[in-house]
Structure formats: structure tokens, C-alpha cells
Design an enzyme around this catalytic site. Structure first.
Site, mmCIF file in Angstrom:
data_model
loop_
_atom_site.group_PDB
_atom_site.id
_atom_site.type_symbol
_atom_site.label_atom_id
_atom_site.label_comp_id
_atom_site.label_asym_id
_atom_site.label_seq_id
_atom_site.Cartn_x
_atom_site.Cartn_y
_atom_site.Cartn_z
ATOM 1 N N ARG A 13 -3.976 16.525 12.543
ATOM 2 C CA ARG A 13 -2.883 15.833 11.847
ATOM 3 C C ARG A 13 -2.316 16.606 10.660
ATOM 4 O O ARG A 13 -2.845 17.610 10.234
ATOM 5 C CB ARG A 13 -3.354 14.462 11.366
ATOM 6 C CG ARG A 13 -4.557 14.455 10.438
ATOM 7 C CD ARG A 13 -4.904 12.995 10.090
ATOM 8 N NE ARG A 13 -6.087 12.859 9.267
ATOM 9 C CZ ARG A 13 -7.331 12.734 9.739
ATOM 10 N NH1 ARG A 13 -7.547 12.757 11.030
ATOM 11 N NH2 ARG A 13 -8.349 12.602 8.909
ATOM 12 N N ASP A 14 -1.212 16.065 10.139
ATOM 13 C CA ASP A 14 -0.580 16.446 8.871
ATOM 14 C C ASP A 14 0.069 17.837 8.883
ATOM 15 O O ASP A 14 -0.341 18.743 8.141
ATOM 16 C CB ASP A 14 -1.591 16.365 7.708
ATOM 17 C CG ASP A 14 -2.290 15.026 7.620
ATOM 18 O OD1 ASP A 14 -1.743 14.042 8.162
ATOM 19 O OD2 ASP A 14 -3.387 14.948 7.029
ATOM 20 N N GLU A 44 -7.459 17.486 5.788
ATOM 21 C CA GLU A 44 -6.270 16.646 5.825
ATOM 22 C C GLU A 44 -5.192 17.332 4.993
ATOM 23 O O GLU A 44 -5.480 18.122 4.091
ATOM 24 C CB GLU A 44 -6.578 15.265 5.237
ATOM 25 C CG GLU A 44 -7.661 14.528 6.005
ATOM 26 C CD GLU A 44 -7.768 13.079 5.563
ATOM 27 O OE1 GLU A 44 -7.278 12.215 6.310
ATOM 28 O OE2 GLU A 44 -8.327 12.817 4.491
ATOM 29 N N GLN A 72 3.560 7.585 2.658
ATOM 30 C CA GLN A 72 2.808 6.709 3.542
ATOM 31 C C GLN A 72 2.759 5.322 2.917
ATOM 32 O O GLN A 72 2.355 5.152 1.760
ATOM 33 C CB GLN A 72 1.385 7.250 3.738
ATOM 34 C CG GLN A 72 1.337 8.464 4.632
ATOM 35 C CD GLN A 72 1.638 8.111 6.080
ATOM 36 O OE1 GLN A 72 0.840 7.491 6.750
ATOM 37 N NE2 GLN A 72 2.809 8.497 6.566
ATOM 38 N N TRP A 79 2.211 8.790 10.657
ATOM 39 C CA TRP A 79 1.384 9.352 9.589
ATOM 40 C C TRP A 79 2.065 10.569 8.962
ATOM 41 O O TRP A 79 3.193 10.908 9.265
ATOM 42 C CB TRP A 79 -0.014 9.684 10.129
ATOM 43 C CG TRP A 79 -0.933 8.487 10.119
ATOM 44 C CD1 TRP A 79 -0.591 7.179 9.898
ATOM 45 C CD2 TRP A 79 -2.343 8.490 10.339
ATOM 46 N NE1 TRP A 79 -1.705 6.386 9.966
ATOM 47 C CE2 TRP A 79 -2.796 7.158 10.235
ATOM 48 C CE3 TRP A 79 -3.278 9.496 10.632
ATOM 49 C CZ2 TRP A 79 -4.144 6.806 10.391
ATOM 50 C CZ3 TRP A 79 -4.616 9.146 10.787
ATOM 51 C CH2 TRP A 79 -5.046 7.811 10.657
ATOM 52 N N SER A 80 1.273 11.273 8.121
ATOM 53 C CA SER A 80 1.861 12.260 7.217
ATOM 54 C C SER A 80 2.488 13.470 7.896
ATOM 55 O O SER A 80 2.162 13.808 9.028
ATOM 56 C CB SER A 80 0.797 12.732 6.236
ATOM 57 O OG SER A 80 0.521 11.695 5.352
ATOM 58 N N ASN A 100 0.000 5.649 0.217
ATOM 59 C CA ASN A 100 -0.907 6.801 0.088
ATOM 60 C C ASN A 100 -0.131 8.115 0.101
ATOM 61 O O ASN A 100 0.694 8.300 -0.817
ATOM 62 C CB ASN A 100 -2.126 6.732 1.016
ATOM 63 C CG ASN A 100 -1.872 6.651 2.493
ATOM 64 O OD1 ASN A 100 -1.161 5.781 2.961
ATOM 65 N ND2 ASN A 100 -2.480 7.544 3.251
ATOM 66 N N ASP A 101 -0.366 9.007 1.046
ATOM 67 C CA ASP A 101 0.122 10.387 0.914
ATOM 68 C C ASP A 101 1.633 10.513 0.636
ATOM 69 O O ASP A 101 2.435 9.839 1.280
ATOM 70 C CB ASP A 101 -0.112 11.171 2.215
ATOM 71 C CG ASP A 101 -1.519 11.058 2.753
ATOM 72 O OD1 ASP A 101 -2.367 10.440 2.105
ATOM 73 O OD2 ASP A 101 -1.754 11.599 3.855
ATOM 74 N N TRP A 112 0.818 -1.223 0.000
ATOM 75 C CA TRP A 112 0.000 0.000 0.000
ATOM 76 C C TRP A 112 0.850 1.270 0.000
ATOM 77 O O TRP A 112 1.839 1.368 0.730
ATOM 78 C CB TRP A 112 -0.883 -0.018 1.244
ATOM 79 C CG TRP A 112 -1.586 1.269 1.536
ATOM 80 C CD1 TRP A 112 -1.125 2.303 2.312
ATOM 81 C CD2 TRP A 112 -2.873 1.671 1.064
ATOM 82 N NE1 TRP A 112 -2.057 3.312 2.347
ATOM 83 C CE2 TRP A 112 -3.145 2.947 1.589
ATOM 84 C CE3 TRP A 112 -3.836 1.065 0.238
ATOM 85 C CZ2 TRP A 112 -4.328 3.641 1.325
ATOM 86 C CZ3 TRP A 112 -5.013 1.750 -0.018
ATOM 87 C CH2 TRP A 112 -5.245 3.024 0.523
#
Ligand SMILES: *[C@@H]1O[C@H](CO)[C@@H](O)[C@H](O)[C@H]1NC(C)=O
Ligand SMILES: *[C@@H]1O[C@H](CO)[C@@H](O)[C@H](O)[C@H]1NC(C)=O
Ligand SMILES: *[C@@H]1O[C@H](CO)[C@@H](O)[C@H](O)[C@H]1NC(C)=O
Ligand SMILES: *[C@@H]1O[C@H](CO)[C@@H](O)[C@H](O)[C@H]1NC(C)=O
Length: 573
Positions: free
Chosen positions: A188-189, A243, A80, A124-125, A63-64, A61
């Protein structure tokens, strides 16, 4: 190639064969087995949907995009990644790749993996900021042992390592925890931080509170101790959870980018928020004294809000590339097939081709264009000039690898005054594209390209335009229609559409389309409107894929010029 050795000396890199320097490392070769993880995936042999020149990990997987940067001669992309599965899950890491040209990439060890109470579940991001003295640091969101979102700092173990392979988490983490009134799963982020005129650092964190999506502002003198500012830098009632916010200056009169801390009359500011599933933005003025962002117009929650891309495109993030003075945008493009398909494929998620972005001359919107380094993959050019496309005609662009291609096309419309009338104020362009798809004849349009098509057109992805006459102006609509993209079921075949802010009396209707097996990225009006689609043809794969230009309007259009290239494979991870 034996006795070959890849050397990194300071910031330069070259390949030695039998002691002779043969090339600078514009891209790396297989010879460097020692430092890079080589492709060892156990993905199935038959992979018609894996891409040839888009960024993706060997398996599992993605993602970002996280912390993109240019540092000491090397481009870095963190992302990610779930190292254990083709699907999203706990245990997300910051995977890490490096490049000399933004197109060819090699994998490095994961930069951040869950290990401490402040990121026990996932890393996370977040973003990279390059502090004075050329010191890169990461701010990222940790999912802590209680599933709360907190912001953490990490720094390179050895800044002299040109690849910045090892990162050390600050022992005083977390730096920021959810403030009063903000849920632990709505915080987040962190963005790239910027420095105010007085030297104070500022960063924003995506959130949702009091029925408003927002960018919560924090300030710091030393990058370690952060205080929340009284008000968010911006909040909007017509949005949900923000996000991956992004906040950056754009030059008012140049396509060049500027460093994130620049705030003076030569720039405007852009605020981007990822509000699932789209990336929206507003353009405005940043008041550094009041710490307020003053947009020209607020988000409306309607189809008239500006989007980075009107197709499948999310969690984008920009960085300032000091090597070439440009701002570059990365983004995640997710799959349109099912989770079961992803497990079978062994992977999920791509990064779009990095795009240079700048403000259009009118100061209203961003313009985007694939980084010029992509052109190095072009091969085998074919071209067509001055070809008239009569009503109902289809013509094949042959001589290129249609499953792996780059096309630039300009259409001339000789009888504009005969275009249909339309009042755009009340219409959602995506809806028009869906109802008036490529099989519905108009006057000017539909005309455009049929990508990843079978010879008999049973499978085809239509990227096309319609041109309408409005009050004292013309309206250009751009569509990407996936209805007939595959004979397979259980795919998301949503039709995408948007207006293109050009005046067809002043310029031709132009389209650039990047085709790469299961992704089609289209840039209309020289990059003013972008639409990305994922498609999974059953038959139109590899050498069975064809490319056509078509016109299904009653008025004929002229292909003023068409250039198409086969694209070579990039070396990706
Ligand atoms: C840091 O990296 C440089 C360049 O790779 C290397 O020469 C040096 O020995 C490293 N320092 C440490 C403490 O590992
Ligand atoms: C762009 O605008 C700034 C500020 O108004 C000005 O100083 C600069 O000379 C302009 N540059 C160009 C290329 O027009
Ligand atoms: C990913 O794709 C699915 C299905 O095509 C879509 O419904 C979803 O919103 C997408 N997610 C994001 C974050 O873009
Ligand atoms: C053009 O229109 C005809 C008639 O509706 C339709 O059969 C055909 O599929 C259309 N062509 C494309 C490329 O959509």
C-alpha cells in the site's frame, strides 16, 4: 456584506463587495456558501481539546495526509477520513480541503469514496504526481471487495477547475496488484512518482515480505502500465511493514526544496518509512542506473535511528511547493485519549503544522521548521531578554493566551565545563527523559518550558533540556514529559526524548514550541530535533492555562531571549 461574491477567475481569486474588488483571497471568507461545505458538525459545545490553528475536519476520524500539492495557485490537502465515525473503520474516503496559505483551509467535497470493485471497501492513502503539462494525477490504494490492497489511478474531471473538486477513477484500475510473495494486506501507499533521466516513471509502494520492510519499485512509460522492478528500491531487515514510504531529493547546500524528479550531484536522497508507530528515515545516494538507494547507514531497529519526530507523529508525506521552492512535510498526529473519549468528543486526529524541511549542513539529518505562513497568526508579542534562571526557579510568561501560543526561547549556559559527564553510546534518550524527568535535579537541566500548566503546577507538560559533557563534545538531550500533563486517567502519558545535534559551545540551546489546546509541537536546536505531544489537561484549559519557564538544575541558565505570541484562530474547514 450582502451582494458579496467570491470569484475565481483563472488562477486568481478575489472578493467582490457591491461590485468592488476588495481583497485577494489569501484566505476565504464566510461569504462563499455555495461551493464549500460549511461547518455543520454536531460535536458537543464543550470542546477544550479542539485546536484553534491545526488542521482537523469538522468532525469524525482523520488519519494520514494524502496527495498534498500546490496547483494553479491553490494548496490542496487530501486526508484519510472516516465520514461515519470518530473511529477508524471501513469506508475510508479521501477528504479534500484547499488553501491559499497552508494555514487557513476550506472543505470541498470528498475527492475519492469507495464505489468500484477495486476500492469497494476503502480508498486508502496515496500521493499526487504533477505530470508534464501541469497535469495532476492521484495514485492511491484501494481496498478491494476481497480486502486486498491494490493501486489505482484517478485524474481531475476538469483541470480548469481551480479547486479540482471532482476526480475520475481510471476504468482500467487496478494498475498494480500484490506481486508474488507479498500478502494482500502488505501492499500500500504509493509515493509521488518521479521521472528518470530516460523519461521513465518510477513509484514505490510500501510492503513487508521475507521478513523485510521494503519499498517495492514500479516503472512505467505512460503512467498506466506499470512493471515491477526486479529488486525493491530499498529493503531493511530491521523494520516491519513499511507504511507511507516517501522518497525525495534534498539540496546539499540550500534550504530550498527541489522537484521530486531531480537526481544530480546537488542533491542527496531521503527514504522515509512509517513503521508503526514512528516515522523513520535514512539519508543516502540514489543510483539511477542501478535503481538502488544507497543509504549512508541502514536502519538499526534501535533508538539511534533517525526519526522525523520523536513524539506522536505518523504517516508523514512531503511535496515540492513550486510557489516558494520548498519541500513541505505533513503528518498525522493521533489522540492519546481513549476511543470512548473520541466518540464523546466526536472526532479524532489532527495534522501537525506543515513543516518546511531541508538537509542540515553536515548532510546527516533533516531540519524542520513550521511554514512561515504560520507567523501571520501571531499576535500580542511579549518578550524577555537576559533573564537569569537560578536553580529551582519558575517564572511565568504572562500576557499571552497560554492555551494558544507560539514561543521561541534561547538559553545560554555560561559554565559549560561544569556539566555532568555522560557516555551516550549506550543510552536511549527517551529512557533518560523518563527516568530523569523534570523533577530530577541535574547540573545543566532540567530547564525549559512548562506548557498548559495550572497556576499551582499540579498540571504541566514539561518540555526541557539537559546538557552533558561527553568525550570532547557536549550532548544535548531534549524531553517532552507528559506525566503531569493532566489529572485525568486513561491517557497515554508516555515521556518522549531525543538528542539534539548541536554544539552548545557554538550556539545557544534553542526551543520553539507551538501550543494549541491539546497539542504541543516542539522544535529543538532550530528544528534539528522535533517532538510532538498530545495532552488533555483537566484544569489548565482555555483561560486557565499558564506558561512558565523553569530551571531545576543546580547551575543557573540565562534566557538570552524569549519571544512569545498569542496565536489567532485559523479558519480551518
Ligand atoms: C471546467 O472548469 C472551468 C473553470 O471553472 C469552467 O469554466 C468550465 O466550464 C469547466 N468545464 C466543464 C466541461 O465543466
Ligand atoms: C550547490 O551545489 C551545487 C552542486 O555542487 C552547485 O552547482 C551550486 O552552485 C551550489 N549552490 C550554492 C548556493 O552553493
Ligand atoms: C496512536 O496512539 C496510541 C495511543 O496513544 C498509540 O499506542 C498508537 O501507536 C498510535 N498509533 C499510531 C499509528 O501512531
Ligand atoms: C523541580 O524539582 C522539585 C524537587 O524534585 C520538584 O518538586 C518540582 O516539581 C520540580 N519542578 C518541575 C517543574 O518539575
Amino acid at each position: 456584506m450582502d451582494k458579496s461574491l467570491l470569484l475565481f477567475v483563472g488562477i486568481s481569486c478575489f472578493l467582490l463587495i457591491n461590485g468592488v474588488k476588495v481583497e485577494d483571497c489569501d484566505f476565504l471568507t464566510e461569504t462563499d456558501n455555495t461551493r464549500f461545505q460549511l461547518f455543520q458538525a454536531s460535536v458537543p459545545e464543550e470542546q477544550p481539546y479542539r485546536t484553534a490553528y491545526h488542521f482537523q475536519p469538522p468532525k469524525n476520524w482523520l488519519n494520514d495526509p494524502n496527495g498534498p500539492m500546490y496547483y494553479n495557485g491553490v494548496y490542496h490537502l487530501f486526508y484519510q477520513h472516516n465520514p461515519h465515525s470518530a473511529l477508524f473503520g471501513d469506508g475510508m474516503v479521501w477528504a479534500h480541503s484547499a488553501s491559499y496559505d497552508l494555514i487557513n483551509w476550506f472543505s470541498l467535497d470528498h475527492a475519492l469514496v469507495p464505489s468500484e470493485p477495486f476500492d469497494a471497501i476503502s480508498c486508502w492513502s496515496g500521493s499526487v504526481t504533477i505530470l508534464p503539462g501541469n497535469k495532476p494525477v492521484i495514485l492511491y490504494t484501494g481496498i478491494d471487495a476481497n480486502y486486498n490492497q491494490v493501486q489505482n489511478l484517478a485524474t481531475p474531471k476538469n483541470r480548469s477547475d481551480p479547486l479540482l473538486i471532482e476526480w475520475v477513477k481510471y476504468s482500467g484500475n487496478p494498475l498494480m496488484t500484490p506481486p508474488k510473495g507479498v500478502d494482500g494486506d502488505n501492499f500500500r501507499d504509493p509515493t509521488t512518482a518521479w521521472q528518470g533521466p530516460d523519461g521513465t516513471w518510477k513509484v514505490v509502494i510500501g510492503s513487508y515480505s521475507n521478513n523485510q520492510g521494503m519499498a517495492i519499485l514500479y516503472q512505467s512509460e505512460d503512467f498506466v502500465h506499470w512493471t515491477m522492478h526486479r529488486d525493491p528500491l530499498y529493503s531493511a531487515s530491521k523494520t516491519q511493514m513499511w507504511e507511507c514510504p516517501d522518497f525525495f531529493p534534498v539540496s546539499i547546500n540550500s534550504t530550498n526544496g527541489v522537484d521530486t524528479s531531480v537526481a544530480n550531484p546537488s542533491v542527496r536522497h531521503v527514504m522515509k518509512a512509517s513503521v508503526n508507530p514512528h516515522d523513520y528515515y535514512i539519508v543516502g545516494t540514489y543510483d539511477t542506473e542501478q535503481e538502488k538507494f544507497l543509504p549512508d547507514a541502514d536502519f538499526t531497529g534501535t533508538s539511534s535511528d533517525l526519526r522525523i519526530d520523536y513524539g506522536k507523529f505518523y504517516a508523514s508525506k512531503t511535496f515540492f511547493d513550486s510557489k516558494r521552492n520548498r519541500r513541505i512535510l505533513w503528518a498525522w498526529v493521533n489522540e492519546s485519549d481513549s476511543s470512548e473519549d473520541d466518540i464523546q468528543k466526536g472526532w479524532s486526529g489532527l495534522q501537525a503544522i506543515p513543516r518546511q524541511i531541508w538537509l542540515d549542513r553536515a548532510g546527516k539529518q533533516l531540519v524542520q521548521w513550521p511554514v512561515e505562513e504560520l507567523n501571520n497568526l501571531r499576535d500580542n508579542q511579549v518578550y524577555v531578554y537576559g533573564k537569569q534562571l537560578e536553580s529551582g526557579s519558575v517564572f511565568e510568561v504572562s500576557g499571552i493566551t497560554a492555551s494558544q501560543a507560539d514561543i521561541e526561547i534561547n538559553f545560554e549556559l555560561p559554565k559549560l565545563e561544569e556539566a555532568e559527564f555522560m557516555d551516550t553510546i549506550l543510552v536511549d534518550p527517551q529512557l533518560i527523559c523518563d527516568r530523569q524527568d523534570s523533577s530530577v535535579t541535574g547540573k545543566y537541566g532540567p530547564f525549559g518550558l512548562l506548557a498548559l500548566a495550572t497556576k499551582d503546577l499540579t498540571e504541566q507538560t514539561a518540555v526541557f533540556f539537559r546538557v552533558f559533557r561527553g568525550d570532547n563534545r557536549y550532548v544535548v538531550l531534549m524531553c517532552s514529559e507528559q506525566k503531569r500533563s493532566s489529572l485525568r486517567d486513561n491517557l497515554d502519558k508516555t515521556t518522549y526524548g531525543a538528542f539534539v545535534d548541536i554544539d552548545p559551545r557554538q550556539e545557544m540551546v534553542s526551543l520553539r514550541t507551538l501550543i494549541d489546546h491539546s497539542i504541543i509541537e516542539s522544535f529543538g536546536g532550530e528544528g534539528r530535533t522535533c517532538i510532538t505531544a498530545r495532552v488533555y489537561p483537566k484544569l489548565a484549559i482555555n483561560n486557565e492555562a499558564h506558561l512558565f519557564a523553569f530551571n531545576n538544575g543546580t547551575l543557573s541558565v540565562t534566557i538570552s531571549s524569549l519571544h512569545a505570541w498569542s496565536m489567532n484562530k485559523a479558519r480551518v474547514n
